[in-house]
Design a protein around this motif. Structure first.
Motif, PDB file in Angstrom:
ATOM      1  N   ILE A 126       0.842  -1.211   0.000  1.00 43.90           N
ATOM      2  CA  ILE A 126       0.000   0.000   0.000  1.00 43.90           C
ATOM      3  C   ILE A 126       0.871   1.253   0.000  1.00 43.90           C
ATOM      4  CG2 ILE A 126      -1.682   1.311   1.348  1.00 43.90           C
ATOM      5  CD1 ILE A 126      -2.768  -1.393   2.355  1.00 43.90           C
ATOM      6  N   HIS A 146       2.408   1.841  -3.355  1.00 42.51           N
ATOM      7  CA  HIS A 146       1.413   2.341  -4.303  1.00 42.51           C
ATOM      8  C   HIS A 146       1.212   3.849  -4.161  1.00 42.51           C
ATOM      9  CE1 HIS A 146      -2.186   2.516  -6.770  1.00 42.51           C
ATOM     10  NE2 HIS A 146      -2.843   3.078  -5.758  1.00 42.51           N
ATOM     11  N   ARG A 147       1.348   4.346  -2.945  1.00 46.78           N
ATOM     12  CA  ARG A 147       1.057   5.756  -2.690  1.00 46.78           C
ATOM     13  C   ARG A 147       2.289   6.651  -2.775  1.00 46.78           C
ATOM     14  NH1 ARG A 147      -3.199   5.299   2.456  1.00 46.78           N
ATOM     15  NH2 ARG A 147      -4.847   4.203   1.287  1.00 46.78           N
TER      16      ARG A 147
END
Length: 220
Positions: free
Chosen positions: A199, A202-203
């Motif tokens: 996560i 991804h950011r």
């Protein structure tokens, strides 16, 4: 009328032809130590059953070879797989001398090639049918229930793998529980570390580039 051949069906039919007529269906061993003796389909099954299995395999192979409706191909693959699953147990009982606890009967290369060929046909049909996820799950449940029913019925009890299991059931479950524990532990660790990191990657572009470079080095 033009006869049209299915490309994958040609491969499947070739595998079936070799497995049914050139490869051994079962292996007979006087005990677990001595080399096995290869037995063909006709040698492994009762006189009336062997030709029946060959007929089923022949018809199923022809259906796979030609451009036939998907429903017919599905039926052929399921019937062939069911026949093989049932009759390998019959072969074990047929080849096992009465009262002999030392003989080992196991499935041979021909059996596994036939399983592979018709599983390939079944997978191809299911892909073409474009079934919903629930339908696929239902198919898996039915297959699991069928295998469980065969195991519970004792149809495969004469096969060497189940004889060995019967002799070493305690050891099997002890080692199996260790394996499951290790597998689940590894999975849990991977989820705990990998999910938040994924996560984050991804950011955040900078972190993603660094992590991917490190992973590429580790994988290489």
């Amino acid at each position: 009328m033009t006869v049209r051949f299915d490309k994958l069906g040609v491969v499947i039919a070739a595998i079936v032809a070799y497995a049914a007529f050139a490869a051994p269906f079962a292996t007979f061993r006087a005990n677990r130590i001595v080399p096995g003796e290869a037995r063909s389909i006709l040698d492994s099954l009762p006189a009336a059953v062997g030709p029946l299995l060959l007929a089923i395999l022949f018809i199923a192979a022809i259906i796979a070879l030609l451009k036939t409706p998907l429903v017919l191909r599905l039926a052929a693959s399921v019937i062939a797989l069911a026949a093989l699953a049932i009759l390998i147990g019959v072969a074990g009982s047929f080849l096992m001398p009465e009262g002999n606890t030392f003989v080992r009967i196991s499935s041979a290369s021909g059996f596994w090639l036939l399983i592979f060929a018709f599983t390939l046909l079944l997978a191809d049909v299911l892909t073409r049918l474009n079934l919903s996820p629930w339908a696929r799950l239902g198919g898996l449940v039915i297959a699991a229930l069928a295998i469980g029913l065969l195991l519970a019925s004792g149809s495969w009890n004469s096969l060497s793998i189940l004889k060995e299991y019967a002799n070493r059931a305690d050891s099997f479950w002890a080692e199996g529980s260790k394996h499951v524990t290790l597998a689940l532990g590894s999975l849990a660790a991977a989820v705990v570390v990998g999910l938040p990191l994924g996560i984050l990657c991804h950011r955040v572009d900078k972190i993603r580039a660094g992590v991917l470079n490190v992973l590429n080095i580790i994988q290489t």
